[in-house]
Scaffold this active site. Structure first.
Site, PDB file in Angstrom:
ATOM      1  N   HIS A   1     -78.520  18.998  28.359  1.00 23.06           N
ATOM      2  CA  HIS A   1     -80.200  19.494  26.942  1.00 23.06           C
ATOM      3  C   HIS A   1     -79.780  20.417  26.259  1.00 23.06           C
ATOM      4  O   HIS A   1     -80.459  20.985  25.725  1.00 23.06           O
ATOM      5  CB  HIS A   1     -81.238  20.063  29.003  1.00 23.06           C
ATOM      6  CG  HIS A   1     -80.942  19.116  29.136  1.00 23.06           C
ATOM      7  ND1 HIS A   1     -79.926  19.607  30.860  1.00 23.06           N
ATOM      8  CD2 HIS A   1     -81.401  17.951  30.091  1.00 23.06           C
ATOM      9  CE1 HIS A   1     -79.809  18.358  31.756  1.00 23.06           C
ATOM     10  NE2 HIS A   1     -80.796  17.715  31.547  1.00 23.06           N
ATOM     11  N   GLY A   2     -78.431  20.670  26.087  1.00 16.84           N
ATOM     12  CA  GLY A   2     -78.644  21.087  24.311  1.00 16.84           C
ATOM     13  C   GLY A   2     -78.424  22.543  24.728  1.00 16.84           C
ATOM     14  O   GLY A   2     -78.797  23.761  23.170  1.00 16.84           O
TER      15      GLY A   2
END
Lengths: 174, 416, 281
Positions: free
Chosen positions: A139-140
């Site tokens: 999810h970065g």
């Protein structure tokens, strides 16, 4: 007559209460082991605390070890990484913690962290992202060289497990 | 027996519930107000004790299943893991193992109580048949449970008992392979026994519910065997019998706990602490004590009869010794229920008990010539008791006069 | 009525059984001398010093051929057992190499959580090294052996809770070697005569001899004799502990539970009587 009847009532009540109380104690003492058996057993607890030798981990190198079934990063940080971590102002951090709080005094080059991202548990990749630290591909989330959250959805820094140095090259985790 | 209902819903919520699911009404009728003969002795508490035993087995069993591994490579060690590492595991495991023995001890007392007091006679035949069915299910469950620790006795018990089915003509061998899931007892066998061992206790619980239903239609038998005449003969189940049963249960727990804590392995066999080895049979295999009488009957048959070989004949006698229990209500045709009023029956009853204990003893002995001879005599007597003695007694015996009612017999006893 | 009959019937059953058993007496029963164990009876607990000596015998003599795969090093430090110190156990474990696929070279030094490594890798290796005989694993061996009592003596075992058949057998076996097989007994090559072992021809050479192991005597302890009999007793006790490590705790809990049940039963009886008071039944 009246007092006799009263007395016998009291005796009777006492007997009933005593029996009920003892039954309650027995029930509680029976139920507890039936629940407690689900707690971690002796063989699981025996590996809850492990020793790990730092020998052979060169500067700039990371290893991932298993502790309590969780992956743990052990990183021998470079001088540049330490410098970067120390240079960050606390105000810039989402979850403010100094580099000193995340390492052990006298062993600043060693960073020990549970490798699961504090967002939803993926394992971030090392030496990547905008902050030279870790980048979580799921999810970065981006972590810096002290494993602190800098950008992305993760709410807190990567977790430092309880550990201590037994000697300069041996740590005990848990 | 809704005619005994005294339940009036106390609040609006209870009334609402009562119109939709009358569970409180049902509980009150059957667990509290149920009219029960006032003269039941302590042998009657074993019904409640058995419910408790089933509860203990299910609770401890579900827990053991959380830690046990049904795989031949790991089963033995996983049971040891429970004993050594799981919190309180040593006790939970021994309560389950000892519990099986105590369950059977209680069920034998319950069965023999029913036999003495004629509790199988009309109108309680269905009640009796359901009881025998529970007994059969218990045997199947206990047998499969015994296989799970995967010791020498487990594996060889599985081998020997499944082989019984091979005696059946034509379909024997395919049936054997079907049961084992292979050509010998192995991993598929262990795995399915685990599955069935988990399932069957719930089937037993369902049949127990039917058994209690069938009890609550005619009501309890009692030591005089005389039917309930009116309200003076009975007491509400609660608090009189709930308390008496609870006291019986606490007393029953004393020997239970004695074995579970101080001698958890004494009812088992040392060989089951050796992991199963399909190439070595223990020198002396014996089933658990509660199977011994039937095992003795199986082993007693070492001769062919006409075209039936000894193996099949043994199985026929073995099965017959259980099937005949289903027929008991129609073999004993005496109108008098209680053995207390049957002077001849009483003697033959005790002779049957002694014979049954002797079969238990013989089942544990090595199958040598004298042992087999005694087993044959005892087996013959077992069947003669049902097929010859009971029907004949019913015709020739002159029973003692019966009390006219339960309350009369109670009064006579207390004034004597 | 039922009660007098019960007594009569019990007597009849006993009479019947003794009749049957008399005919069974022909089967030979090997006599094994029962020992007095500290862990027998309701209040039995293991003797820590004895377990430590027993461990020494196991470690110095037995362990070269016999495994104990269910025992972890940490068990040796547990309460109610030999109770070695954590440091002793750590040092002991580190002497062993443990196979670990995740370690460099596939092996690493042992830690307290590891199981006792078996001396042979496979059953076949064990047989090859021992003239075809398989030295059994010791983990639960003390419960896999027993002593046979003749009727009616075994009946009493249910009331005394006798559970020490295994150590009695092990002690009996270790002290029952004979230099010469009796006249007429054909002793196979490579076997030894032992009058307790089933079949009498055992593959294990007499493992113990007087003075073979030197027991260290700690301060305040009395020295025990360094004899085969003493070694056998100690190692048998240690093997019983391996098979039943929670025995002491189990019996302590059991005593409390039993006491509780007796009191509870008394109260229940009183309650039941009160409720039934005045009812003719």
């Amino acid at each position: 007559m009246a007092t006799e009847a009263q007395q016998s009532t009291t005796r009777r009540d006492f007997l009933f209460v005593a029996t009920g109380a003892v039954a309650g104690v027995g029930a509680a003492a029976t139920v507890w082991p039936l629940i407690n058996q689900m707690n971690p057993d002796a063989s699981t607890l025996a590996v809850a605390s492990i020793e790990f030798s730092l020998n052979g981990i060169e500067e700039g190198q990371s290893v991932t070890i298993l502790w309590r079934g969780l992956p743990v990063f052990v990183r021998n940080r470079t001088a540049k990484e330490i410098e970067e971590a120390k240079a960050v102002a606390l105000a810039d951090l989402k979850d403010p913690e100094t580099d000193e709080q995340r390492t052990k005094e006298g062993h600043e080059q060693w960073l020990v962290m549970i490798a699961n991202c504090t967002h939803l548990g993926c394992i971030p990749t090392g030496e990547s992202g905008e902050f030279d630290g870790w980048f979580c591909p799921c999810h970065g989330s981006q972590f810096d060289t002290a494993g602190r959250i800098r950008k992305g959805p993760a709410p807190t820094n990567l977790v430092v497990p309880p550990y201590e140095f037994i000697s300069d090259s041996l740590i005990q985790i848990g | 027996m809704s005619e005994h209902s005294t339940y009036t819903p106390g609040s609006g919520v209870e009334k609402w519930l009562d119109e939709r699911l009358p569970i409180i009404r049902f509980s009150k009728e059957h667990l509290m107000d149920f009219p029960t003969p006032k003269n039941l002795n302590y042998w009657w508490t074993f019904g409640a004790i058995l419910v408790m035993c089933l509860g203990i087995q299910i609770v401890t069993g579900v827990i053991l299943a959380m830690h046990y591994t049904p795989n031949i490579a790991m089963a033995f060690d996983s049971v040891e893991h429970i004993r050594r590492d799981v919190n309180g595991g040593r006790m939970i495991q021994s309560f389950h193992a000892v519990g099986a023995s105590m369950f059977f001890a209680a069920v034998y007392i319950h069965i023999f109580r029913g036999m003495y007091f004629g509790s199988y006679k009309a109108p309680r035949e269905i009640l009796w048949i359901l009881g025998v069915l529970i007994f059969v299910l218990m045997m199947a469950t206990a047998f499969m449970g015994y296989v799970l620790p995967w010791g020498q006795m487990s594996g060889w018990a599985a081998t020997v008992i499944t082989n019984i089915f091979a005696a059946i003509p034509i379909i024997g061998t395919p049936l054997l392979e079907l049961l084992r899931g292979g050509f010998s007892v192995g991993n598929p066998t262990l795995n399915r026994f685990f599955s069935l061992h988990y399932l069957l206790p719930f089937v037993i619980a369902a049949v127990v519910a039917l058994h209690i239903w069938a009890l609550h239609v005619p009501g309890n038998n009692n030591p005089t065997g005389v039917d309930v005449k009116d309200g003076r003969d009975t007491l509400p189940f609660h608090p009189y019998y709930t308390m008496k049963d609870a006291f019986g249960m606490v007393l029953f727990m004393i020997p239970f706990v004695w074995f579970a804590f101080f001698a958890p392995d004494i009812l088992g066999h040392p060989d089951n602490y050796i992991e199963f080895n399909s190439q070595v049979t223990p020198a002396h295999i014996v089933p658990e004590w509660y199977f011994l009488p039937f095992y003795a009957i199986l082993r007693a048959i070492d001769f062919n009869l006409l075209f039936i070989d000894s193996k099949l004949l043994g199985v026929i006698f073995f099965g017959g010794s259980i099937v005949i229990l289903f027929l008991l209500p129609w073999l004993d045709t005496s109108k008098v229920r209680s053995g207390n009023f049957r002077p001849m029956f009483k003697w033959f009853y005790w002779l049957f008990v002694v014979n049954f204990v002797a079969l238990t003893y013989l089942g544990a002995q090595p199958a040598d010539a004298t042992g087999v001879l005694f087993s044959k005599i005892c087996t013959a007597y077992y069947f003669i008791h049902f097929i010859v003695i009971l029907p004949v007694l019913s015709r020739i015996e002159k029973p003692r006069p019966l009390p006219t009612s339960i309350s009369e017999s109670v009064l006579a006893k207390s004034h004597a | 009525m039922f009660n007098t009959k019960t007594v009569l019937a019990t007597l009849a059953v006993l009479a019947g059984l003794s009749g049957v058993s008399a005919t069974q007496a022909a089967g030979e029963v090997v006599h094994i001398e029962k020992q007095s164990w500290s862990f027998a009876g309701i209040f039995g607990t293991y003797d820590q010093n004895q377990l430590q000596r027993g461990f020494q015998v196991f470690n110095e003599v037995c362990a070269s051929c016999h495994g104990a795969r269910l025992i972890a090093f940490r068990n040796l430090a547990e309460e109610g057992g030999p109770s070695f110190s954590e440091a002793q156990i750590k040092a002991l474990a580190a002497e062993y190499e443990i196979a670990d696929a995740t370690a460099d070279g596939g092996v690493r030094p042992g830690v307290a959580a590891d199981r006792w490594p078996s001396p042979f890798e496979t059953e076949q290796d064990a047989r090859d090294a021992n003239g075809g005989s398989l030295p059994p694993d010791f983990s639960v061996l003390a419960k896999a052996r027993g002593v046979h009592d003749a009727f009616p003596f075994w009946v009493f075992n249910y009331f005394t809770g006798y559970s020490e058949g295994g150590p009695d057998y092990i002690h009996g076996l270790l002290t029952s070697y004979e230099d010469e097989a009796p006249e007429g007994f054909e002793l196979p090559e490579g076997k030894y005569y032992n009058h307790v072992f089933p079949g009498n021809a055992i593959g294990m050479a007499p493992p113990l001899s007087d003075g073979q192991i030197t027991y260290e005597v700690a301060e305040g302890q009395t020295a025990v004799p360094e004899t085969v009999d003493q070694y056998s007793t100690d190692v048998a006790a240690f093997m019983m502990w391996m098979a039943e490590p929670h025995l002491s705790g189990r019996k302590q809990t059991g005593f409390v539970v039993l006491l509780f049940l007796v009191v509870f039963a008394g109260l229940m009886y009183g309650t039941k009587r009160k409720i039934w008071a005045g009812i003719e039944h």
